[in-house]
Design an enzyme around this catalytic site. Structure first.
Site, PDB file in Angstrom:
ATOM      1  N   LYS A 112       0.817  -1.213   0.000  1.00 20.37           N
ATOM      2  CA  LYS A 112       0.000   0.000   0.000  1.00 20.37           C
ATOM      3  C   LYS A 112       0.852   1.266   0.000  1.00 20.37           C
ATOM      4  O   LYS A 112       0.443   2.291  -0.527  1.00 20.37           O
ATOM      5  CB  LYS A 112      -0.962   0.011   1.194  1.00 20.37           C
ATOM      6  CG  LYS A 112      -2.072  -1.009   1.034  1.00 20.37           C
ATOM      7  CD  LYS A 112      -3.259  -0.723   1.912  1.00 20.37           C
ATOM      8  CE  LYS A 112      -4.391  -1.675   1.523  1.00 20.37           C
ATOM      9  NZ  LYS A 112      -5.624  -1.440   2.246  1.00 20.37           N
ATOM     10  N   LYS A 195      -4.815  -9.189  -6.528  1.00 21.39           N
ATOM     11  CA  LYS A 195      -6.108  -9.425  -5.888  1.00 21.39           C
ATOM     12  C   LYS A 195      -7.075  -8.286  -6.183  1.00 21.39           C
ATOM     13  O   LYS A 195      -6.675  -7.140  -6.320  1.00 21.39           O
ATOM     14  CB  LYS A 195      -5.938  -9.614  -4.374  1.00 21.39           C
ATOM     15  CG  LYS A 195      -5.933  -8.340  -3.559  1.00 21.39           C
ATOM     16  CD  LYS A 195      -6.151  -8.643  -2.083  1.00 21.39           C
ATOM     17  CE  LYS A 195      -6.386  -7.366  -1.296  1.00 21.39           C
ATOM     18  NZ  LYS A 195      -7.791  -6.962  -1.219  1.00 21.39           N
ATOM     19  N   LYS A 198     -10.617  -2.899  -3.046  1.00 23.48           N
ATOM     20  CA  LYS A 198     -11.417  -1.676  -3.053  1.00 23.48           C
ATOM     21  C   LYS A 198     -10.578  -0.498  -3.501  1.00 23.48           C
ATOM     22  O   LYS A 198     -11.071   0.418  -4.135  1.00 23.48           O
ATOM     23  CB  LYS A 198     -11.962  -1.380  -1.646  1.00 23.48           C
ATOM     24  CG  LYS A 198     -13.060  -2.321  -1.209  1.00 23.48           C
ATOM     25  CD  LYS A 198     -13.745  -1.772   0.050  1.00 23.48           C
ATOM     26  CE  LYS A 198     -13.753  -2.794   1.148  1.00 23.48           C
ATOM     27  NZ  LYS A 198     -12.673  -2.594   2.133  1.00 23.48           N
TER      28      LYS A 198
END
Ligand code: ATP
Ligand code: MG
Length: 332
Positions: A112, A195, A198
């Protein structure tokens, strides 16, 4: 009765197929024979920048999606993380037991923070797994139903529980990850080696549970496959096709291998049409329930307040136990 805890971040207006197949469907199943705590983890959601109005709206929408999927608030405790201050309080204590190097090895932070650079990421994003450990350990959870991406965080949670127990005496239940093979990692339709997420860069690879049926069908129709023509389950060689077979299997109650049979001589177009039909058959009633729930936000808020009161009966007791063990002076 064994305990279950799990949560999702209110980081989007809609959950996606990965959240649903990887976690939410298991939540509904295990609530039948477990004491279940299902949390909307808004503290986790502010580890990245978010508009306050948007966060508030997404928190309600996420809770409504739990219920629309079949989480039963009469049976399971549904609540919002920030309503139980013990989460942040326990996270501090656990953070003091976590090694800096240990936290640095968490791959979700690496992934992230790679986008904007670790230097510019928040300390909250770095300590996210410690807060997650606090979420789980507060409720003495035996089982944590999550997707494959959370395996490493669950290992850290177990390590922290064991470390605390061996240093201060048996205090925490050491929880087990409940990760279902087959649906634990639903892939992005446009980038089937990553993956579904969101916070994906582009929505084109997502199937959101609240997408218009036309959009759902279009996203599936546009899914990346490969230049061959045969339909078989082979995630290494055929990640796109295998992802579609996994989704089809999950919605039709079979295995991906079995789902692949019957496509001899037929093309990817047929497979995609069948996947869209299977997904929509379950999503359409889900969407109707969601719309009805969201139409009464006051009732939803009442339900979440009642959930928080039930959650705090457990979390406050655990935190008091922890404070005593580490040597904090009683307040009264
Ligand atoms: P974000 O990108 O904001 O992290 P997310 O899509 O990863 O969002 P989370 O709220 O972080 O969603 O995770 C909620 C639950 O959904 C977790 O149990 C997680 O393991 C599971 N999950 C997330 N993505 C997938 C996926 N692609 N396949 C299966 N399970 C998933
Ligand atoms: Mg995530």
């Amino acid at each position: 009765v064994p305990r279950v805890f799990s949560g999702m971040q209110p980081t989007s207006d809609s959950l996606h197929l990965g959240n649903y197949l990887g976690a939410l469907r298991q939540w509904v199943a295990v609530q039948e024979d477990h004491d279940a705590f299902y949390c909307v983890v808004d503290l986790h959601a502010i580890t990245v920048e978010v508009d306050p109005r948007v966060l508030r709206e997404r928190t309600r929408r996420t809770a409504a999606q739990y219920l629309a999927a079949g989480v039963d608030p009469a049976r399971s405790v549904v609540f919002v993380q920030s309503h139980a201050p013990e989460h942040a309080q326990l996270a501090w204590v656990l953070g003091c037991l976590t090694g800096f190097g240990e936290a640095s090895r968490m791959t979700q932070f690496k992934d992230k923070s790679a986008r904007g650079g670790a230097e510019r990421s928040s300390v909250g994003l770095f300590t996210y797994p410690v807060l997650q450990a606090a979420d789980i350990l507060l409720y003495d959870a035996d089982l944590v139903p999550v997707g494959e991406d959370q395996r490493q965080h669950l290992e850290l949670t177990r390590d922290l529980a064991q470390r605390f127990n061996s240093r201060f005496g048996r205090t925490f239940v050491v929880p087990q990850a409940y990760i279902l093979g087959g649906t634990a990692k639903i892939m992005d339709l446009q980038e089937p080696t990553a993956k579904m997420s969101k916070s994906a860069a582009s929505p084109a690879g997502l199937v959101d549970l609240l997408d218009d049926p036309k959009v759902v069908a279009k996203r599936i129709r546009s899914a990346v496959t490969d230049t061959e023509r045969d339909i078989r389950f082979d995630p290494e060689a055929k990640p796109g096709v295998s992802n579609l077979l996994g989704i089809l299997a999950a919605f039709t109650g079979t295995t991906p291998q079995a789902a692949a049979e019957g496509y001899a001589g037929r093309g990817y177009g047929d497979l995609k049409a069948d996947v869209a039909d299977a997904v929509l058959a379950e999503l359409q009633p889900f969407q109707e329930r969601f719309t009805a729930l969201l139409a009464d936000p006051a009732e939803l808020d009442r339900l979440l307040a009642a959930g928080a009161a039930r959650a705090r009966e457990v979390s406050a007791a655990t935190l008091a136990r922890v404070h005593d063990r580490v040597g904090f002076l009683p307040a009264a």
